[in-house]
Design an enzyme around this catalytic site. Structure first.
Site, PDB file in Angstrom:
ATOM      1  N   TYR A 124       0.810  -1.216   0.000  1.00  7.47           N
ATOM      2  CA  TYR A 124       0.000   0.000   0.000  1.00  7.47           C
ATOM      3  C   TYR A 124       0.843   1.266   0.000  1.00  7.47           C
ATOM      4  CZ  TYR A 124      -4.548  -2.233   0.800  1.00  7.47           C
ATOM      5  OH  TYR A 124      -5.702  -2.943   0.669  1.00  7.47           O
ATOM      6  N   LYS A 183       3.944 -15.458   3.143  1.00  6.25           N
ATOM      7  CA  LYS A 183       4.204 -16.229   1.915  1.00  6.25           C
ATOM      8  C   LYS A 183       5.711 -16.449   1.872  1.00  6.25           C
ATOM      9  CE  LYS A 183       2.882 -18.093  -2.019  1.00  6.25           C
ATOM     10  NZ  LYS A 183       1.991 -19.259  -2.153  1.00  6.25           N
ATOM     11  N   ASP A 241      -1.939 -18.738   1.171  1.00  4.62           N
ATOM     12  CA  ASP A 241      -2.889 -19.468   0.322  1.00  4.62           C
ATOM     13  C   ASP A 241      -3.617 -20.558   1.108  1.00  4.62           C
ATOM     14  OD1 ASP A 241      -0.422 -20.735   0.468  1.00  4.62           O
ATOM     15  OD2 ASP A 241      -0.290 -21.225  -1.658  1.00  4.62           O
ATOM     16  N   ASP A 275      -6.043  -7.390   4.217  1.00 11.36           N
ATOM     17  CA  ASP A 275      -7.189  -6.788   3.519  1.00 11.36           C
ATOM     18  C   ASP A 275      -8.045  -7.887   2.907  1.00 11.36           C
ATOM     19  OD1 ASP A 275      -8.804  -4.796   2.250  1.00 11.36           O
ATOM     20  OD2 ASP A 275      -7.706  -5.184   0.385  1.00 11.36           O
ATOM     21  N   ASP A 308     -11.984  -9.682   4.359  1.00  5.78           N
ATOM     22  CA  ASP A 308     -13.244  -9.765   3.592  1.00  5.78           C
ATOM     23  C   ASP A 308     -13.694 -11.226   3.545  1.00  5.78           C
ATOM     24  OD1 ASP A 308     -13.243  -7.020   3.010  1.00  5.78           O
ATOM     25  OD2 ASP A 308     -13.929  -7.366   0.950  1.00  5.78           O
TER      26      ASP A 308
HETATM   27  C1  IPM Z   1     -10.342  -1.758   3.852  1.00 11.05           C
HETATM   28  C2  IPM Z   1     -10.603  -1.206   2.478  1.00 11.05           C
HETATM   29  C3  IPM Z   1      -9.501  -0.215   2.142  1.00 11.05           C
HETATM   30  C4  IPM Z   1      -8.200  -0.962   2.129  1.00 11.05           C
HETATM   31  C5  IPM Z   1      -9.707   0.549   0.823  1.00 11.05           C
HETATM   32  C6  IPM Z   1     -11.034   1.286   0.782  1.00 11.05           C
HETATM   33  C7  IPM Z   1      -8.574   1.497   0.548  1.00 11.05           C
HETATM   34  O1  IPM Z   1     -10.696  -2.223   1.546  1.00 11.05           O
HETATM   35  O2  IPM Z   1     -10.281  -0.962   4.814  1.00 11.05           O
HETATM   36  O3  IPM Z   1     -10.212  -2.975   3.976  1.00 11.05           O
HETATM   37  O4  IPM Z   1      -7.848  -1.610   1.129  1.00 11.05           O
HETATM   38  O5  IPM Z   1      -7.508  -0.926   3.150  1.00 11.05           O
HETATM   39 MG    MG Z   2     -10.689  -4.151   2.386  1.00  9.21          MG
END
Ligand code: IPM
Ligand code: MG
Length: 360
Positions: A141, A191, A223, A247, A251
């Site tokens: 990032y 990794k 993975d 990240d 999710d």
């Molecule tokens: C998160 C989001 C952010 C990230 C985006 C919106 C920049 O996906 O907070 O997980 O990738 O960190």
């Molecule tokens: Mg995210």
């Protein structure tokens, strides 16, 4: 106690869910005799529209002076042109970097009553209680060089994955500290079979782990960890990993809870002041309809009380009120499974009612 909380509603459903969470904080203040002062500032797409930048200087200054920051979401189709120089996400990334918020805590503890909302078989969810700690100010990032260029008529782009041992050690140390108050297991995800940065990460994790003989440490490759997160989620306690792996994995972990709308997060650094936000995005498709789930933001407000203000019982009271509301069958559309759905504000009101009644 007295505290100043900056509200950064942002874009899409951000303003709706932050409003409900702010009212919950008011209910906490009333019940426990605190005084919270709020100031709202712009971030993300709305800030671009108002000032031309996603993180106006004025917003950053206010955040630096605050006790804690509650954020909604940033982004939306209006600002999504890949060629655009200013992007809403720069507001969020800039805030994390400028405030030095190097750790992102994302707890995933599914509510038993919502087991049907998850695509996973209910028996797989039994005993799931994971705390993911994502490194937040390093890795791909922020690494340099980062560029786009055309060489001999061929377009190329570069991102850089870099970590130093200080960055790894502090976030891994936090993982061990938190594990001590939990099931005393840390899983470090990397990794290391491919990436040099992961080999350093693993080495530092082992060194830090040696100082915590009471906590078990294991290492998993990202993975296979992604697979185990859905095949054996109850095997995890505290997970610690670099920025982009975290990240993606968080999710994925959200499917355990049944809806992205339920999950909170805390972004912390060296000072007490942190940024608290739901892990969901701006959800432009449902923005303004009053149907978004405010629970992720309300639970983020609980984390704010716990981590920035040290108000442990107050945080627990919010969490208990949320649990009682879910147990009572109140559902927003994302978790209604086709049944009757409460609006954003009805869900917020149902939670405040239980909070005020001291159901917790
Ligand atoms: C998160 C989001 C952010 C990230 C985006 C919106 C920049 O996906 O907070 O997980 O990738 O960190
Ligand atoms: Mg995210």
């Amino acid at each position: 106690m007295k505290a100043t909380i900056i509200l950064l509603p942002g874009d899409g459903i951000g303003p709706e869910v932050v409003d409900e969470a702010r009212r919950v904080l008011d209910a906490v203040a009333a019940r426990f005799g605190h005084s919270f002062t709020y100031a709202e500032r712009a971030i993300g797409g709305i800030a671009i529209d108002q000032t031309g930048t996603a993180l106006p200087r004025e917003t950053l200054t206010a955040c630096r002076e605050a006790d804690a920051i509650l954020l909604g979401a940033v982004g939306g189709p209006k600002w999504d042109d890949p060629a655009a120089k200013v992007r809403p996400e720069q507001g969020l990334l800039g805030l994390r970097k400028e405030l030095g918020l190097w750790a992102n805590l994302r707890p995933v503890a599914p509510f038993a009553a919502l087991a049907d909302c998850s695509p996973l078989r209910p028996e797989r969810l039994v005993g799931v209680d994971v705390m993911v700690i994502r490194e937040l100010t390093g890795g791909l990032y922020f690494g340099q060089p980062r560029l786009r260029e055309t060489v001999d008529g061929v377009r190329r782009a570069v991102d850089t994955l870099e970590y130093n041992e200080i960055e790894v050690a502090r976030v891994v140390t936090l993982a061990f500290e938190l594990a001590r108050g939990r099931k005393k297991r840390v899983t470090s995800i990397d990794k290391a079979n491919v990436l040099e940065s992961s080999r350093l990460w693993r080495q530092v994790a082992i060194e830090v782990g040696a100082k915590y003989p009471d906590v078990a440490l294991d290492h998993q490759l990202v993975d296979s960890a992604a697979m185990r997160l859905v095949t054996a989620p109850a095997s995890f306690d505290v997970v610690v990993t670099e920025n982009m792996f975290g990240d993606i994995l968080t999710d994925e972990a959200s499917v355990l809870a049944g809806s992205l709308g339920l999950l909170p997060s805390a972004s912390l650094g060296d000072s007490k002041c942190g940024v608290y936000e739901p892990i969901h995005g701006s959800a432009p498709d449902i923005a303004g309809k009053g149907i978004a789930n405010p629970i992720g933001t309300i639970l983020s407000a609980a984390m704010l009380l716990r981590h920035s203000l040290g108000l442990t019982s107050e945080a627990a009271a919010i969490e208990a009120a949320v649990a009682a509301t879910i147990d009572a069958g109140v559902r927003t559309a994302d978790i209604a499974q086709g049944g009757a759905a409460a609006s954003t504000s009805a869900m917020g009101a149902a939670i405040r009612e239980r909070l005020a009644a001291g159901a917790a």
